[in-house]
Design a protein around this motif. Structure first.
Motif, short mmCIF file in Angstrom:
data_model
loop_
_atom_site.label_atom_id
_atom_site.label_comp_id
_atom_site.label_asym_id
_atom_site.label_seq_id
_atom_site.Cartn_x
_atom_site.Cartn_y
_atom_site.Cartn_z
N ALA A 161 0.86 -1.18 0.00
CA ALA A 161 0.00 0.00 0.00
C ALA A 161 0.90 1.23 0.00
O ALA A 161 1.48 1.59 1.01
N ASP A 162 1.01 1.87 -1.14
CA ASP A 162 1.96 2.97 -1.35
C ASP A 162 1.21 4.31 -1.43
O ASP A 162 0.38 4.50 -2.32
N ALA A 163 1.50 5.22 -0.53
CA ALA A 163 0.87 6.54 -0.52
C ALA A 163 1.53 7.49 -1.53
O ALA A 163 1.12 8.64 -1.64
N GLY A 164 2.53 7.03 -2.25
CA GLY A 164 3.17 7.85 -3.28
C GLY A 164 4.17 8.83 -2.70
O GLY A 164 4.61 8.72 -1.56
N ASN A 165 4.52 9.81 -3.49
CA ASN A 165 5.50 10.83 -3.10
C ASN A 165 4.81 11.93 -2.30
O ASN A 165 3.79 12.47 -2.74
N LYS A 166 5.37 12.27 -1.16
CA LYS A 166 4.83 13.33 -0.31
C LYS A 166 5.96 14.25 0.11
O LYS A 166 7.11 13.84 0.22
N THR A 167 5.63 15.51 0.35
CA THR A 167 6.59 16.44 0.90
C THR A 167 6.46 16.42 2.42
O THR A 167 5.45 15.95 2.96
N PRO A 168 7.46 16.90 3.17
CA PRO A 168 7.34 16.93 4.62
C PRO A 168 6.06 17.63 5.06
O PRO A 168 5.72 18.71 4.54
N GLY A 169 5.32 16.99 5.95
CA GLY A 169 4.08 17.55 6.48
C GLY A 169 2.85 17.32 5.62
O GLY A 169 1.74 17.66 6.01
N GLU A 170 3.02 16.76 4.42
CA GLU A 170 1.89 16.51 3.52
C GLU A 170 1.27 15.15 3.79
O GLU A 170 1.92 14.12 3.63
N ALA A 171 0.01 15.13 4.17
CA ALA A 171 -0.69 13.88 4.48
C ALA A 171 -1.05 13.13 3.21
O ALA A 171 -1.28 13.73 2.16
N GLY A 172 -1.08 11.82 3.32
CA GLY A 172 -1.47 10.97 2.19
C GLY A 172 -2.15 9.71 2.70
O GLY A 172 -2.12 9.42 3.90
N THR A 173 -2.76 8.99 1.78
CA THR A 173 -3.40 7.72 2.14
C THR A 173 -3.08 6.66 1.11
O THR A 173 -2.72 6.97 -0.04
N ALA A 174 -3.25 5.42 1.52
CA ALA A 174 -3.16 4.26 0.65
C ALA A 174 -4.23 3.29 1.13
O ALA A 174 -4.68 3.38 2.28
N THR A 175 -4.65 2.37 0.26
CA THR A 175 -5.73 1.46 0.62
C THR A 175 -5.41 0.03 0.24
O THR A 175 -4.77 -0.22 -0.79
N SER A 176 -5.85 -0.90 1.08
CA SER A 176 -5.87 -2.33 0.76
C SER A 176 -7.31 -2.79 0.88
O SER A 176 -8.04 -2.34 1.76
N ASN A 177 -7.72 -3.69 0.00
CA ASN A 177 -9.05 -4.28 0.08
C ASN A 177 -8.91 -5.74 0.47
O ASN A 177 -8.35 -6.53 -0.28
#
Length: 153
Positions: free
Chosen positions: A26-42
């Motif tokens: 589950a990869d949230a991709g590229n983020k900058t410091p402090g930038e929230a992200g999500t990833a999902t598994s089903n």
């Protein structure tokens, strides 16, 4: 004259459980410091047990943090991303019976219950991982391995 012969056709169906995960990374991709992200598994789990099933999750080891193997520092939110229900510089998960963001537990601790049913069923459970690097998070690829388990009740 006719003769007959009877045959009883028989099978014993044993109780069984299964689990599948459509996203083993589950990869949230590229983020900058402090930038929230999500990833999902089903998750898809099933059982023919009349008592139902339980899906649980816990960390594969005793370290619940997301870590970059090349960074050896000890500052949370800078050198690693610890697990917590909320906050900058942390990560968590929610889905199924975990209705709010929840911190991961260590392998030696009681597993989190993702889904618990009381009858034979097939369950489809989306799980979302919230990842929010710290505002001074060092550059790198941070990861951790968690383990889902399904058992019959």
């Amino acid at each position: 004259a006719a003769t007959t012969s009877e045959t009883t056709v028989k099978v014993t169906v044993q109780e069984g459980v299964s689990i599948a995960n459509d996203n083993s990374t589950a990869d949230a991709g590229n983020k900058t410091p402090g930038e929230a992200g999500t990833a999902t598994s089903n998750l898809t789990a099933g059982t023919n047990s009349a008592a139902g099933l339980k899906i649980t999750v816990k960390d594969k080891d005793e370290d619940t943090s997301l870590r970059d193997a090349t960074i050896t520092g000890t500052t949370a939110g800078v050198d690693f991303i610890p697990t917590a229900a909320s906050g900058v510089g942390t990560w968590s998960l929610k889905g199924g019976d975990l209705t709010v963001d929840t911190a991961m537990v260590k392998n030696s601790e009681t597993a989190l219950v993702v889904k618990n049913t009381s009858s034979a069923s097939t369950e489809h459970v989306p799980v979302t991982y919230r990842i929010e690097p710290g505002t001074a998070q060092r550059q790198g690829t941070y990861e951790d391995v968690i383990v889902y388990t399904v058992t019959k009740n």
